[in-house]
Design a protein around this motif. Structure first.
Motif, PDB file in Angstrom:
ATOM      1  N   LYS A 189      -2.982   6.297  13.573  1.00 10.19           N
ATOM      2  CA  LYS A 189      -2.773   4.851  13.593  1.00 10.19           C
ATOM      3  C   LYS A 189      -4.103   4.106  13.713  1.00 10.19           C
ATOM      4  CE  LYS A 189      -0.113   1.339  16.120  1.00 10.19           C
ATOM      5  NZ  LYS A 189      -1.159   0.726  16.967  1.00 10.19           N
ATOM      6  N   LYS A 190      -4.962   4.578  14.590  1.00 11.90           N
ATOM      7  CA  LYS A 190      -6.260   3.925  14.774  1.00 11.90           C
ATOM      8  C   LYS A 190      -7.134   4.071  13.521  1.00 11.90           C
ATOM      9  CE  LYS A 190      -6.395   4.306  19.811  1.00 11.90           C
ATOM     10  NZ  LYS A 190      -6.964   5.001  20.993  1.00 11.90           N
ATOM     11  N   SER A 191      -7.044   5.210  12.847  1.00 14.98           N
ATOM     12  CA  SER A 191      -7.817   5.399  11.618  1.00 14.98           C
ATOM     13  C   SER A 191      -7.317   4.464  10.524  1.00 14.98           C
ATOM     14  CB  SER A 191      -7.718   6.857  11.150  1.00 14.98           C
ATOM     15  OG  SER A 191      -8.449   7.709  12.006  1.00 14.98           O
ATOM     16  N   LEU A 192      -6.010   4.272  10.444  1.00 15.49           N
ATOM     17  CA  LEU A 192      -5.466   3.335   9.454  1.00 15.49           C
ATOM     18  C   LEU A 192      -5.920   1.903   9.751  1.00 15.49           C
ATOM     19  CD1 LEU A 192      -1.812   4.659   8.957  1.00 15.49           C
ATOM     20  CD2 LEU A 192      -3.729   4.829   7.362  1.00 15.49           C
TER      21      LEU A 192
ATOM     22  N   GLY B   3       0.825  -1.201   0.000  1.00 10.87           N
ATOM     23  CA  GLY B   3       0.000   0.000   0.000  1.00 10.87           C
ATOM     24  C   GLY B   3       0.860   1.253   0.000  1.00 10.87           C
ATOM     25  N   ASN B   4       0.228   2.386   0.274  1.00 13.65           N
ATOM     26  CA  ASN B   4       0.907   3.676   0.225  1.00 13.65           C
ATOM     27  C   ASN B   4       0.629   4.499   1.471  1.00 13.65           C
ATOM     28  OD1 ASN B   4       0.595   2.849  -2.701  1.00 13.65           O
ATOM     29  ND2 ASN B   4       1.780   4.729  -2.958  1.00 13.65           N
ATOM     30  N   LEU B   5       1.674   5.106   1.978  1.00 20.51           N
ATOM     31  CA  LEU B   5       1.577   6.137   3.007  1.00 20.51           C
ATOM     32  C   LEU B   5       2.351   7.340   2.464  1.00 20.51           C
ATOM     33  CD1 LEU B   5       2.134   4.124   6.332  1.00 20.51           C
ATOM     34  CD2 LEU B   5       0.064   5.383   5.670  1.00 20.51           C
ATOM     35  N   ASN B   6       1.699   8.091   1.609  1.00 15.59           N
ATOM     36  CA  ASN B   6       2.393   9.147   0.866  1.00 15.59           C
ATOM     37  C   ASN B   6       2.414  10.481   1.591  1.00 15.59           C
ATOM     38  OD1 ASN B   6       2.251   7.139  -1.192  1.00 15.59           O
ATOM     39  ND2 ASN B   6       2.416   8.759  -2.736  1.00 15.59           N
ATOM     40  N   MET B   7       3.613  11.031   1.735  1.00 17.10           N
ATOM     41  CA  MET B   7       3.745  12.416   2.162  1.00 17.10           C
ATOM     42  C   MET B   7       3.492  13.310   0.953  1.00 17.10           C
ATOM     43  SD  MET B   7       7.787  13.191   2.074  1.00 17.10           S
ATOM     44  CE  MET B   7       7.367  14.838   1.532  1.00 17.10           C
TER      45      MET B   7
ATOM     46  N   GLY C 283      -3.586  -1.867   4.955  1.00 14.91           N
ATOM     47  CA  GLY C 283      -4.400  -2.900   4.315  1.00 14.91           C
ATOM     48  C   GLY C 283      -4.260  -2.874   2.807  1.00 14.91           C
ATOM     49  N   GLY C 284      -3.157  -2.326   2.300  1.00 14.06           N
ATOM     50  CA  GLY C 284      -2.934  -2.245   0.860  1.00 14.06           C
ATOM     51  C   GLY C 284      -3.560  -1.030   0.204  1.00 14.06           C
ATOM     52  N   GLU C 285      -4.223  -0.158   0.978  1.00 17.86           N
ATOM     53  CA  GLU C 285      -4.887   1.025   0.426  1.00 17.86           C
ATOM     54  C   GLU C 285      -3.881   2.143   0.150  1.00 17.86           C
ATOM     55  OE1 GLU C 285      -7.843   1.454  -0.585  1.00 17.86           O
ATOM     56  OE2 GLU C 285      -9.080  -0.104   0.341  1.00 17.86           O
ATOM     57  N   PHE C 286      -4.308   3.097  -0.674  1.00 16.43           N
ATOM     58  CA  PHE C 286      -3.492   4.263  -0.998  1.00 16.43           C
ATOM     59  C   PHE C 286      -3.929   5.397  -0.074  1.00 16.43           C
ATOM     60  CE2 PHE C 286      -1.087   6.320  -4.714  1.00 16.43           C
ATOM     61  CZ  PHE C 286      -0.689   7.401  -3.941  1.00 16.43           C
TER      62      PHE C 286
END
Length: 368
Positions: free
Chosen positions: A348-351, A62-66, A281-284
């Motif tokens: 973190k909880k939202s992710l 997935g992606n955690l983009n800044m 979870g593999g989401e962007f």
């Protein structure tokens, strides 16, 4: 010459004259537009953005983009044509030059300040991430800078560890200023410090630094501030900061980026790499926000441009600092879900909810 032809020729000449004037006349404005986004879980220029060694890491997906914002330089003079074009465009915004570059800062000064803020944001991102995971981090109050021709020059040095002021132990940089300003200008204040070289040698050997000494300084009156010219505030001429020792190596590599707004996304990337499973979870997911050592998320500038950049990159969710929520919600790009965050733990909880598919329970931004 027929009247119609003469009128058209005159109109054309007037238009050309106006365009020339528009190009030549400079205005005190700057432009902001969406910049590139970078996946903190991935690579940039062929190497990992986050490299962790000395500790077990886990695969991520997935992606955690800044997100970033492009701005015209401090020394760039915008003309009227560019300003009008920017005002009409949806993917840029025109702002007063002083909004981006207050106090007449030069390009070089602005770049240096952004680099320092970026470095500090990386440090705080590491601390916040490890604290969230209950991994101990050793923190020390240190002398960050010494002002030239001040009382501290020659007596204290950058990197000196400040253990106490007037015998009172200090735990945070702000403790130093509070203790110093208890004095009147001209009074003595005693710093208990461990010299920078001694502290560096101990850190290299993996030991707690020892060998403190007392340094007595005579306080001076702070320069008068325009907001309070009558204030007699005592100073010694140092800037206190925090130095951290981490139990393993965390290296953040990202060139051509400045400012503090990537802190939140760096912290989340570190957490994802240090914990089993995929945080997204593999989401962007994209986002922004400053972060302090305690994990508090702060507001940033250019939020609407960052939303456009994230949407164009393919993001579905955008982690939005609480203080930016109203502005973000007023002009949210289609297909992008805003998620309000106040702390790293909130994010973190939202992710975890996104990972579980419980998106109805996500804290939302609103215009009210």
């Amino acid at each position: 010459m027929p009247r119609r032809t003469a009128t058209m020729l005159a109109s054309t000449l007037i238009l050309i004259a106006l365009l020339c004037a528009g190009v030549l006349i400079r205005v005190p404005y700057s432009e902001m537009s969406p910049g590139p986004t970078v996946n903190t879980l991935g690579d940039a220029r062929g190497e990992p953005v986050l490299h962790i060694s000395g500790r077990k890491t886990y695969p991520t997906s997935g992606n955690l983009n800044m997100t970033t914002v492009r701005v015209t330089g401090a020394d760039y003079d915008m003309n009227i044509v560019e300003a009008v074009y920017g005002w009409l465009a949806h993917d840029s915004v025109i702002v007063p030059h002083d909004t981006l570059y207050p106090d007449g800062k030069t390009e070089e000064e602005s770049t240096q300040e952004n680099a320092e803020e970026f470095s500090q944001s990386q440090e705080s991102a590491k601390v916040a991430a490890l604290e969230e995971l209950k991994i101990p981090v050793t923190s020390r109050v240190v002398v960050s800078t010494v002002v030239k021709d001040s009382a501290a020059e020659g007596a204290l040095h950058a990197g000196d560890v400040i253990k106490a002021v007037d015998g009172t132990a200090v735990g945070k940089p702000e403790d130093v200023a509070k203790l110093v300003t208890k004095h009147e200008p001209g009074e003595d204040v005693v710093f208990t410090v461990i010299p920078a070289k001694t502290a560096a040698a101990a850190e290299k050997a993996g030991k707690e630094p020892k060998g403190s000494r007392d340094v007595t300084l005579t306080t001076r009156k702070a320069p008068e501030a325009p907001s309070n010219p009558s204030e007699d505030r005592a100073i010694v001429g140092i800037q206190a900061g925090t130095d951290h020792t981490f139990p393993f190596e965390i290296d953040i590599k990202l060139a051509d980026v400045g400012g503090p707004s990537a802190g939140l996304m760096f912290s989340l990337g570190i957490i994802d790499k240090l914990t089993p499973g995929n945080l997204t979870g593999g989401e962007f997911v994209a986002g922004t926000g400053t972060i302090d050592d305690d994990g508090k998320v702060g507001p940033i500038g250019g939020i609407n441009m960052k939303l456009v950049g994230a949407r164009d990159a393919g993001a579905r969710y955008f982690l939005t600092p609480d203080d930016n929520c109203t502005a973000a919600a007023s002009d949210t790009p289609s297909g992008l879900t805003l998620v309000k965050v106040k702390t790293l733990d909130d994010a973190k909880k939202s992710l975890e909810k996104i990972q579980a598919g419980d998106t109805a329970g996500l804290p939302a931004c609103s215009t009210g």
